[in-house]
Design a protein around this motif. Structure first.
Motif, PDB file in Angstrom:
ATOM      1  N   SER A  65     -35.773   1.857  17.777  1.00  0.00           N
ATOM      2  CA  SER A  65     -34.441   2.462  17.762  1.00  0.00           C
ATOM      3  C   SER A  65     -34.331   3.508  16.661  1.00  0.00           C
ATOM      4  O   SER A  65     -33.688   4.554  16.845  1.00  0.00           O
ATOM      5  CB  SER A  65     -33.374   1.380  17.587  1.00  0.00           C
ATOM      6  OG  SER A  65     -33.452   0.764  16.307  1.00  0.00           O
ATOM      7  N   ARG A 104     -29.340  14.172   8.917  1.00  0.00           N
ATOM      8  CA  ARG A 104     -28.137  13.604   8.306  1.00  0.00           C
ATOM      9  C   ARG A 104     -28.358  13.347   6.819  1.00  0.00           C
ATOM     10  O   ARG A 104     -27.473  13.627   6.001  1.00  0.00           O
ATOM     11  CB  ARG A 104     -27.761  12.312   9.025  1.00  0.00           C
ATOM     12  CG  ARG A 104     -26.498  11.649   8.520  1.00  0.00           C
ATOM     13  CD  ARG A 104     -25.284  12.521   8.697  1.00  0.00           C
ATOM     14  NE  ARG A 104     -24.064  11.795   8.414  1.00  0.00           N
ATOM     15  CZ  ARG A 104     -22.879  12.376   8.178  1.00  0.00           C
ATOM     16  NH1 ARG A 104     -22.779  13.706   8.201  1.00  0.00           N
ATOM     17  NH2 ARG A 104     -21.807  11.650   7.942  1.00  0.00           N
ATOM     18  N   ARG A 158     -29.252   1.500   3.945  1.00  0.00           N
ATOM     19  CA  ARG A 158     -29.480   0.913   5.267  1.00  0.00           C
ATOM     20  C   ARG A 158     -30.941   1.103   5.695  1.00  0.00           C
ATOM     21  O   ARG A 158     -31.583   0.170   6.197  1.00  0.00           O
ATOM     22  CB  ARG A 158     -28.556   1.548   6.296  1.00  0.00           C
ATOM     23  CG  ARG A 158     -27.085   1.230   6.129  1.00  0.00           C
ATOM     24  CD  ARG A 158     -26.792  -0.239   6.387  1.00  0.00           C
ATOM     25  NE  ARG A 158     -25.349  -0.499   6.442  1.00  0.00           N
ATOM     26  CZ  ARG A 158     -24.819  -1.714   6.517  1.00  0.00           C
ATOM     27  NH1 ARG A 158     -25.598  -2.772   6.537  1.00  0.00           N
ATOM     28  NH2 ARG A 158     -23.505  -1.872   6.572  1.00  0.00           N
ATOM     29  N   HIS A 172     -30.299  -5.808  11.846  1.00  0.00           N
ATOM     30  CA  HIS A 172     -28.893  -5.525  11.544  1.00  0.00           C
ATOM     31  C   HIS A 172     -28.738  -4.155  10.885  1.00  0.00           C
ATOM     32  O   HIS A 172     -27.858  -3.360  11.276  1.00  0.00           O
ATOM     33  CB  HIS A 172     -28.330  -6.613  10.630  1.00  0.00           C
ATOM     34  CG  HIS A 172     -26.966  -6.309  10.085  1.00  0.00           C
ATOM     35  ND1 HIS A 172     -25.825  -6.381  10.852  1.00  0.00           N
ATOM     36  CD2 HIS A 172     -26.563  -5.901   8.837  1.00  0.00           C
ATOM     37  CE1 HIS A 172     -24.782  -6.043  10.126  1.00  0.00           C
ATOM     38  NE2 HIS A 172     -25.208  -5.748   8.902  1.00  0.00           N
ATOM     39  N   ASN A 173     -29.584  -3.866   9.928  1.00  0.00           N
ATOM     40  CA  ASN A 173     -29.430  -2.603   9.193  1.00  0.00           C
ATOM     41  C   ASN A 173     -29.886  -1.403  10.017  1.00  0.00           C
ATOM     42  O   ASN A 173     -29.380  -0.294   9.793  1.00  0.00           O
ATOM     43  CB  ASN A 173     -30.172  -2.691   7.867  1.00  0.00           C
ATOM     44  CG  ASN A 173     -29.389  -3.505   6.844  1.00  0.00           C
ATOM     45  OD1 ASN A 173     -28.423  -3.022   6.270  1.00  0.00           O
ATOM     46  ND2 ASN A 173     -29.798  -4.739   6.645  1.00  0.00           N
ATOM     47  N   LYS A 182     -29.173  -1.098  13.210  1.00  0.00           N
ATOM     48  CA  LYS A 182     -27.958  -0.796  13.976  1.00  0.00           C
ATOM     49  C   LYS A 182     -26.920  -0.102  13.112  1.00  0.00           C
ATOM     50  O   LYS A 182     -26.262   0.849  13.552  1.00  0.00           O
ATOM     51  CB  LYS A 182     -27.387  -2.102  14.547  1.00  0.00           C
ATOM     52  CG  LYS A 182     -28.246  -2.760  15.617  1.00  0.00           C
ATOM     53  CD  LYS A 182     -27.646  -4.082  16.081  1.00  0.00           C
ATOM     54  CE  LYS A 182     -28.531  -4.760  17.114  1.00  0.00           C
ATOM     55  NZ  LYS A 182     -28.000  -6.083  17.515  1.00  0.00           N
ATOM     56  N   GLU A 183     -26.766  -0.569  11.869  1.00  0.00           N
ATOM     57  CA  GLU A 183     -25.767   0.024  10.983  1.00  0.00           C
ATOM     58  C   GLU A 183     -26.160   1.446  10.584  1.00  0.00           C
ATOM     59  O   GLU A 183     -25.295   2.316  10.429  1.00  0.00           O
ATOM     60  CB  GLU A 183     -25.588  -0.843   9.738  1.00  0.00           C
ATOM     61  CG  GLU A 183     -24.991  -2.207  10.015  1.00  0.00           C
ATOM     62  CD  GLU A 183     -23.585  -2.119  10.568  1.00  0.00           C
ATOM     63  OE1 GLU A 183     -22.849  -1.210  10.163  1.00  0.00           O
ATOM     64  OE2 GLU A 183     -23.211  -2.974  11.401  1.00  0.00           O
ATOM     65  N   LEU A 230     -27.861   3.570  12.427  1.00  0.00           N
ATOM     66  CA  LEU A 230     -27.592   4.421  13.587  1.00  0.00           C
ATOM     67  C   LEU A 230     -26.095   4.662  13.762  1.00  0.00           C
ATOM     68  O   LEU A 230     -25.667   5.740  14.199  1.00  0.00           O
ATOM     69  CB  LEU A 230     -28.176   3.775  14.846  1.00  0.00           C
ATOM     70  CG  LEU A 230     -29.714   3.678  14.858  1.00  0.00           C
ATOM     71  CD1 LEU A 230     -30.174   2.860  16.057  1.00  0.00           C
ATOM     72  CD2 LEU A 230     -30.330   5.061  14.885  1.00  0.00           C
ATOM     73  N   ALA A 231     -25.277   3.663  13.391  1.00  0.00           N
ATOM     74  CA  ALA A 231     -23.826   3.834  13.508  1.00  0.00           C
ATOM     75  C   ALA A 231     -23.310   4.916  12.570  1.00  0.00           C
ATOM     76  O   ALA A 231     -22.255   5.523  12.835  1.00  0.00           O
ATOM     77  CB  ALA A 231     -23.134   2.507  13.217  1.00  0.00           C
ATOM     78  N   LEU A 232     -24.039   5.200  11.499  1.00  0.00           N
ATOM     79  CA  LEU A 232     -23.616   6.220  10.544  1.00  0.00           C
ATOM     80  C   LEU A 232     -23.866   7.633  11.070  1.00  0.00           C
ATOM     81  O   LEU A 232     -23.445   8.608  10.432  1.00  0.00           O
ATOM     82  CB  LEU A 232     -24.338   6.024   9.212  1.00  0.00           C
ATOM     83  CG  LEU A 232     -23.970   4.744   8.446  1.00  0.00           C
ATOM     84  CD1 LEU A 232     -24.848   4.576   7.206  1.00  0.00           C
ATOM     85  CD2 LEU A 232     -22.491   4.774   8.043  1.00  0.00           C
ATOM     86  N   VAL A 272     -22.650   8.537  13.961  1.00  0.00           N
ATOM     87  CA  VAL A 272     -21.507   8.829  14.834  1.00  0.00           C
ATOM     88  C   VAL A 272     -20.435   9.594  14.072  1.00  0.00           C
ATOM     89  O   VAL A 272     -20.105   9.229  12.939  1.00  0.00           O
ATOM     90  CB  VAL A 272     -20.914   7.510  15.399  1.00  0.00           C
ATOM     91  CG1 VAL A 272     -19.698   7.818  16.250  1.00  0.00           C
ATOM     92  CG2 VAL A 272     -21.959   6.778  16.200  1.00  0.00           C
TER      93      VAL A 272
END
Length: 328
Positions: free
Chosen positions: A197, A208, A291, A318-319, A321-322, A324-326, A328
């Motif tokens: 991922s 980013r 992360r 978990h990290n 996913k977190e 990747l959420a950053l 957005v």
């Protein structure tokens, strides 16, 4: 198979710390350490019913061998008797509660590794107390916030671990934010190879990180931070006072690095530790960097024989996913 220590091997250290009458009646290797062994040693014939022994033996370090890194680098592995003692002296001088040192021995005459004998703060961790006794934990959390204020108000023009600065050495790099960016890009490259991922979004994460770094303005002072302060690294004594452990990474650095870790580890309890005046640009960069570190690091640890594998895998997932959420 790793060979850890036992009561016979620790007897000489216990005698030196507590007196010749002290006897070892039981030894428990405590869970959680990945760079050093932590043992609760039960005794008879002494004023202390138990003590904690830290062992920096090679067999206690579960991290796979890494490329040679400058030992003065703020992110170099923080482990060993020298950084421990430097951190203990600095924090005790600030009246920040840490376990008292009963003996420190690097002679290798009594034991084949550097060791320290410290007081056993038998009240358990703040992490456990938050689950079992929220009212008592709240008192400890408030006192912890005050301790962190004392630490973070200690300023230095130079950044780096306290043992490095005390020895007169200079930490690597040009700025905290540059060091964090460089480490984050390394963690991203490593995580991308290990986690599909992250690999599929590596280019976006790289851009980013670079974008967030351009928003950070220069800074000329740095605060004193623990560096890895979660509720599992805080003990609570019988009087509900917090006691900091795993202090070898104590350093002068951007306090935002500390607050990002606090936010991740304390979760819903973090507002009690939050403070005004933090730099939002640094927080944004450091959050993504942290992360990515918590993806690459746990997966790297799993290259070896670290026993608690499921926990490390869950942390990495978990990290990821977190992180990747950053985007957005």
């Amino acid at each position: 198979m790793r060979q850890f220590t036992d009561s016979e091997a620790l007897s000489g250290i216990v005698h030196a710390a507590l007196g010749a009458e002290a006897r070892v009646v039981g030894v428990d290797r405590l869970r959680g350490g990945s760079k050093k062994g932590v043992y609760r040693v039960h005794t008879s014939g002494s004023h202390a019913a138990s003590v904690i022994i830290y062992s920096w033996a090679e067999a206690e370090n579960f991290w796979p061998a890494a490329e040679v890194i400058d030992p003065a680098h703020p992110f170099a592995p923080a482990s060993g008797l020298a950084p421990f003692l430097a951190a203990q002296r600095r924090l005790a001088g600030l009246e920040v509660r840490v376990p008292g040192v009963l003996l420190a021995d690097d002679s290798r005459r009594r034991y084949p590794a550097d060791v320290a004998v410290v007081e056993d703060v038998a009240g358990g961790t703040l992490e456990a107390l938050l689950k079992t006794d929220p009212a008592r934990a709240s008192h400890a959390l408030s006192e912890l916030a005050a301790m962190l204020d004392v630490m973070h108000r200690q300023h230095s023009q130079h950044y780096g671990r306290v043992d490095v600065l005390e020895s007169g050495d200079k930490a690597s790099g040009n700025s905290c934010e540059q060091l964090v960016l460089e480490r984050a890009l390394e963690d991203l490259a490593e995580a991308a190879e290990r986690d599909p991922s992250i690999g599929s979004a590596a280019a976006f994460l790289h851009d980013r990180l670079q974008e967030l770094a351009t928003r950070v303005a220069p800074r000329t002072h740095h605060g004193l931070i623990h560096g890895e302060l979660g509720p599992d690294h805080v003990l609570v004594d019988a009087s509900s006072h917090p006691v900091l452990i795993d202090i070898e990474g104590l350093m002068f650095f951007d306090v935002e690095w500390e607050h990002v870790f606090l936010q991740l580890r304390f979760g819903d309890q973090y507002p009690a530790l939050s403070r005004p005046g933090l730099d939002p640009a640094r927080l944004d960069l450091y959050m993504l960097a942290m992360r990515l570190s918590l993806v690459a690091g746990p997966l790297r640890l799993l290259d070896g024989d670290f026993p608690h594998r499921t926990v490390m895998q869950e942390i990495a997932e978990h990290n990821a996913k977190e992180a990747l959420a950053l985007l957005v």
